[in-house]
Design a protein around this motif. Structure first.
Motif, PDB file in Angstrom:
ATOM      1  N   ASN A 181       2.537   1.397   8.828  1.00 34.11           N
ATOM      2  CA  ASN A 181       1.092   1.530   8.690  1.00 34.11           C
ATOM      3  C   ASN A 181       0.691   2.915   8.214  1.00 34.11           C
ATOM      4  OD1 ASN A 181       0.391  -1.070   9.229  1.00 34.11           O
ATOM      5  ND2 ASN A 181      -0.441  -0.702  11.271  1.00 34.11           N
TER       6      ASN A 181
ATOM      7  N   GLY B  39      -0.554  -7.819  10.721  1.00 33.84           N
ATOM      8  CA  GLY B  39      -0.409  -8.890   9.742  1.00 33.84           C
ATOM      9  C   GLY B  39       1.019  -8.942   9.224  1.00 33.84           C
TER      10      GLY B  39
ATOM     11  N   TYR C  10       0.683   0.620   4.325  1.00 36.38           N
ATOM     12  CA  TYR C  10      -0.476  -0.274   4.421  1.00 36.38           C
ATOM     13  C   TYR C  10      -1.262  -0.323   3.119  1.00 36.38           C
ATOM     14  CZ  TYR C  10      -3.987   3.448   4.742  1.00 36.38           C
ATOM     15  OH  TYR C  10      -4.808   4.509   4.480  1.00 36.38           O
TER      16      TYR C  10
ATOM     17  N   HIS D 127       0.086  -5.257   0.606  1.00 35.48           N
ATOM     18  CA  HIS D 127       0.505  -6.372   1.466  1.00 35.48           C
ATOM     19  C   HIS D 127      -0.258  -6.412   2.780  1.00 35.48           C
ATOM     20  CE1 HIS D 127       3.688  -6.295  -1.461  1.00 35.48           C
ATOM     21  NE2 HIS D 127       4.155  -5.160  -1.001  1.00 35.48           N
ATOM     22  N   GLY D 128      -1.181  -5.476   2.980  1.00 33.40           N
ATOM     23  CA  GLY D 128      -1.942  -5.410   4.227  1.00 33.40           C
ATOM     24  C   GLY D 128      -1.200  -4.643   5.299  1.00 33.40           C
TER      25      GLY D 128
ATOM     26  N   GLY E 274       2.137  -9.407   6.185  1.00 36.87           N
ATOM     27  CA  GLY E 274       2.258  -9.250   4.743  1.00 36.87           C
ATOM     28  C   GLY E 274       3.435  -8.420   4.281  1.00 36.87           C
TER      29      GLY E 274
END
Length: 232
Positions: free
Chosen positions: A122, A156, A147, A151-152, A158
């Protein structure tokens, strides 16, 4: 059978308190008006300056730069969020990271087992790559995502799904390794096995509901994988 491993970065590859405690202290030095203001900002992000430690709910642990800045902005009148995020990311890129274990030997041994390695953090991608490069392990990773990579963020799935997609590895034959519930929830949502490590802030009891196994650090991950993949 396990073919790939996706690692979180902060608290997993790098010891969280040692790495980000000092980073947060430098951040507060840059943005606080005085000592009293620094105390207010520290409380807003769950940081304990006296021991360079964090409250378990601190956004510094698993949130994005946008979320950290959102916690700080109410106490920084006139500050622009975009500028603050840029400042956080620039400071993060130069953060001095403390490896949780000797990274090159541990990650190299996983590669020697034929495993494909990925990173899902993140943090933003540029600082993540800078941290891996500074510790001589960037070349061991076939996939690196932050992040901001499209892909988020975690929790999540992703980034984990992008790892599977880009490497061609079935998610059921991959492992997500992390020190926070965000990491483990992301891995499970992607269909991966999940391994918790205790080199971050979260305690074992908090991680247990989301982990297939809890290890002290990634140094023993290879032995666990050997046990999983060896026919009984």
């Amino acid at each position: 059978m396990i073919d790939g491993v996706v690692f979180d970065k902060d608290g997993t590859l790098f010891d969280f308190r040692q790495s980000w405690g000092a980073w947060t202290a430098r951040l507060l030095e840059q943005i606080a008006q005085d000592q009293a203001h620094a105390a207010i900002l520290a409380a807003a992000i769950g940081y304990y300056p006296d021991r360079q430690d964090f409250h378990p709910d601190s956004p510094v642990i698993a949130a994005t730069a946008e979320e950290i800045s959102a916690a700080l902005l109410p106490h920084l009148p006139g500050q622009n969020q975009r500028a603050l995020v840029a400042q956080l990311n620039a400071l993060a890129q130069n953060a001095v990271m403390a490896p949780a274990v000797p990274l090159r030997p541990v990650l190299g041994a996983l590669r020697d087992r034929g495993l494909t390695l990925g990173l899902a953090t993140n943090d933003t991608e540029a600082p993540a790559r800078a941290h891996l490069l500074a510790h001589g392990v960037l070349d061991l990773f076939d996939f690196v995502a932050g992040y901001d990579s499209g892909h988020g963020p975690k929790p999540g799935p992703g980034m984990c799904l992008a790892f599977a997609r880009q490497t061609g590895i079935d998610p059921t034959r991959a492992v997500m390794v992390g020190d926070s519930c965000h990491d483990l929830i992301a891995g499970r949502a992607a269909g991966m096995r999940t391994v918790a490590v205790l080199t971050g802030i979260a305690e074992a009891e908090e991680l247990r509901p989301f982990a297939d196994v809890i290890l002290p650090d990634i140094g023993v991950l290879g032995a666990w994988i050997d046990g999983v993949t060896t026919p009984q």
